[in-house]
Design a protein around this motif. Structure first.
Motif, short mmCIF file in Angstrom:
data_model
loop_
_atom_site.label_atom_id
_atom_site.label_comp_id
_atom_site.label_asym_id
_atom_site.label_seq_id
_atom_site.Cartn_x
_atom_site.Cartn_y
_atom_site.Cartn_z
N GLY A 108 6.95 13.60 -3.54
CA GLY A 108 5.70 12.83 -3.56
C GLY A 108 5.87 11.36 -3.27
O GLY A 108 5.01 10.74 -2.65
N LEU A 109 6.98 10.78 -3.71
CA LEU A 109 7.23 9.37 -3.46
C LEU A 109 7.30 9.12 -1.95
O LEU A 109 6.68 8.19 -1.43
CB LEU A 109 8.52 8.93 -4.15
N PHE A 110 8.05 9.95 -1.26
CA PHE A 110 8.19 9.82 0.19
C PHE A 110 6.86 10.06 0.89
O PHE A 110 6.45 9.27 1.75
CB PHE A 110 9.26 10.78 0.70
N VAL A 111 6.18 11.13 0.54
CA VAL A 111 4.91 11.48 1.18
C VAL A 111 3.88 10.38 0.93
O VAL A 111 3.16 9.95 1.85
CB VAL A 111 4.40 12.85 0.68
N GLY A 112 3.81 9.90 -0.30
CA GLY A 112 2.85 8.84 -0.63
C GLY A 112 3.16 7.54 0.10
O GLY A 112 2.24 6.86 0.57
N PHE A 113 4.43 7.20 0.21
CA PHE A 113 4.82 5.98 0.92
C PHE A 113 4.39 6.05 2.37
O PHE A 113 3.77 5.12 2.91
CB PHE A 113 6.32 5.74 0.79
N VAL A 114 4.73 7.15 3.03
CA VAL A 114 4.37 7.31 4.44
C VAL A 114 2.84 7.27 4.60
O VAL A 114 2.31 6.57 5.48
CB VAL A 114 4.94 8.62 5.02
N GLY A 115 2.15 7.99 3.75
CA GLY A 115 0.68 8.01 3.84
C GLY A 115 0.08 6.64 3.59
O GLY A 115 -0.86 6.23 4.29
N ALA A 124 0.84 -1.21 0.00
CA ALA A 124 0.00 0.00 0.00
C ALA A 124 0.87 1.25 0.00
O ALA A 124 0.58 2.22 -0.71
CB ALA A 124 -0.92 0.00 1.22
N GLY A 125 1.95 1.22 0.78
CA GLY A 125 2.87 2.35 0.80
C GLY A 125 3.52 2.57 -0.55
O GLY A 125 3.64 3.70 -1.03
N ALA A 126 3.93 1.48 -1.19
CA ALA A 126 4.55 1.59 -2.51
C ALA A 126 3.56 2.13 -3.54
O ALA A 126 3.90 2.98 -4.37
CB ALA A 126 5.09 0.23 -2.95
N ALA A 127 2.32 1.64 -3.49
CA ALA A 127 1.31 2.09 -4.45
C ALA A 127 1.03 3.59 -4.30
O ALA A 127 1.01 4.33 -5.29
CB ALA A 127 0.03 1.29 -4.27
N VAL A 149 1.82 6.95 -6.82
CA VAL A 149 0.83 8.01 -7.10
C VAL A 149 1.39 9.36 -6.66
O VAL A 149 1.32 10.35 -7.40
CB VAL A 149 -0.51 7.70 -6.39
N GLY A 150 1.95 9.40 -5.46
CA GLY A 150 2.53 10.64 -4.95
C GLY A 150 3.65 11.17 -5.80
O GLY A 150 3.82 12.39 -5.96
N PHE A 151 4.44 10.26 -6.39
CA PHE A 151 5.55 10.66 -7.27
C PHE A 151 5.05 11.52 -8.43
O PHE A 151 5.70 12.47 -8.82
CB PHE A 151 6.25 9.40 -7.79
N PHE A 152 3.87 11.18 -8.96
CA PHE A 152 3.33 11.93 -10.09
C PHE A 152 2.51 13.14 -9.65
O PHE A 152 2.39 14.11 -10.39
CB PHE A 152 2.49 11.01 -10.98
N VAL A 153 1.95 13.09 -8.46
CA VAL A 153 1.11 14.20 -7.99
C VAL A 153 1.95 15.32 -7.40
O VAL A 153 1.70 16.50 -7.66
CB VAL A 153 0.08 13.68 -6.96
#
Length: 161
Positions: free
Chosen positions: A103-110, A87-90, A94-98
């Motif tokens: 975004g990759l870090f923020v999306g992973f943590v979230g 789920a963190g990777a997914a 998404v965060g990487f593109f947003v």
């Protein structure tokens, strides 16, 4: 400046870019390091160059295996399931593109936090997220170490050539 010196300078720069790519997940760090040494070995063509390339590939492969096994075992010991990391990777992708760059870090943590929130509740979600962040950091350090060792092996190969 000779052609060999130009090639070695470009390979050194590619290795440096690969090292940056390990820390900043925009570039495939290990692939850049290995590919740069492959170009050098193809250009030089001596047995010493090919032995150097073999050492570099071995170091990078050991690093790739270790960067998944070591943190994964620590996460299992901490009770963080694989689906939480998925789920963190997914959400990281998404965060990487947003959100560019971070975004990759923020999306992973979230993603890790939300997955653990749904699985165990709010009290235990944050400690699991911290374990996942430590595992991600350990994974980066293992890959960086492997790339640094591979770059050092290339330097030794250049000197011994």
């Amino acid at each position: 400046m000779s052609t060999l010196a130009v090639v070695e300078t470009l390979v050194a720069l590619a290795i440096l870019v690969g090292l940056v790519g390990v820390v900043v997940p925009l570039l495939p760090g290990s692939l850049l390091v290995g590919g740069a040494v492959l170009v050098w070995a193809l250009y030089v063509g001596t047995s010493a160059a090919w032995v150097t390339f073999a050492v570099v590939v071995t170091l990078l492969m050991v690093g790739q295996v270790a960067m998944y096994l070591v943190p994964g075992r620590r996460l299992q010991a901490a009770g963080v399931p694989g689906r939480t990391l998925a789920a963190g990777a997914a959400l990281g992708v998404v965060g990487f593109f947003v959100i560019p760059v971070v975004g990759l870090f923020v999306g992973f943590v979230g993603g890790v936090y939300l997955s653990e929130l749904a699985r165990v509740g709010s009290r235990e979600a944050w400690p699991a997220t911290v374990h996942a962040l430590k595992a991600a950091g350990l994974s980066i350090m293992i890959e960086l170490t492997a790339c640094l060792l591979a770059g050092s092996a290339w330097v030794v190969g250049v000197v011994l050539r």
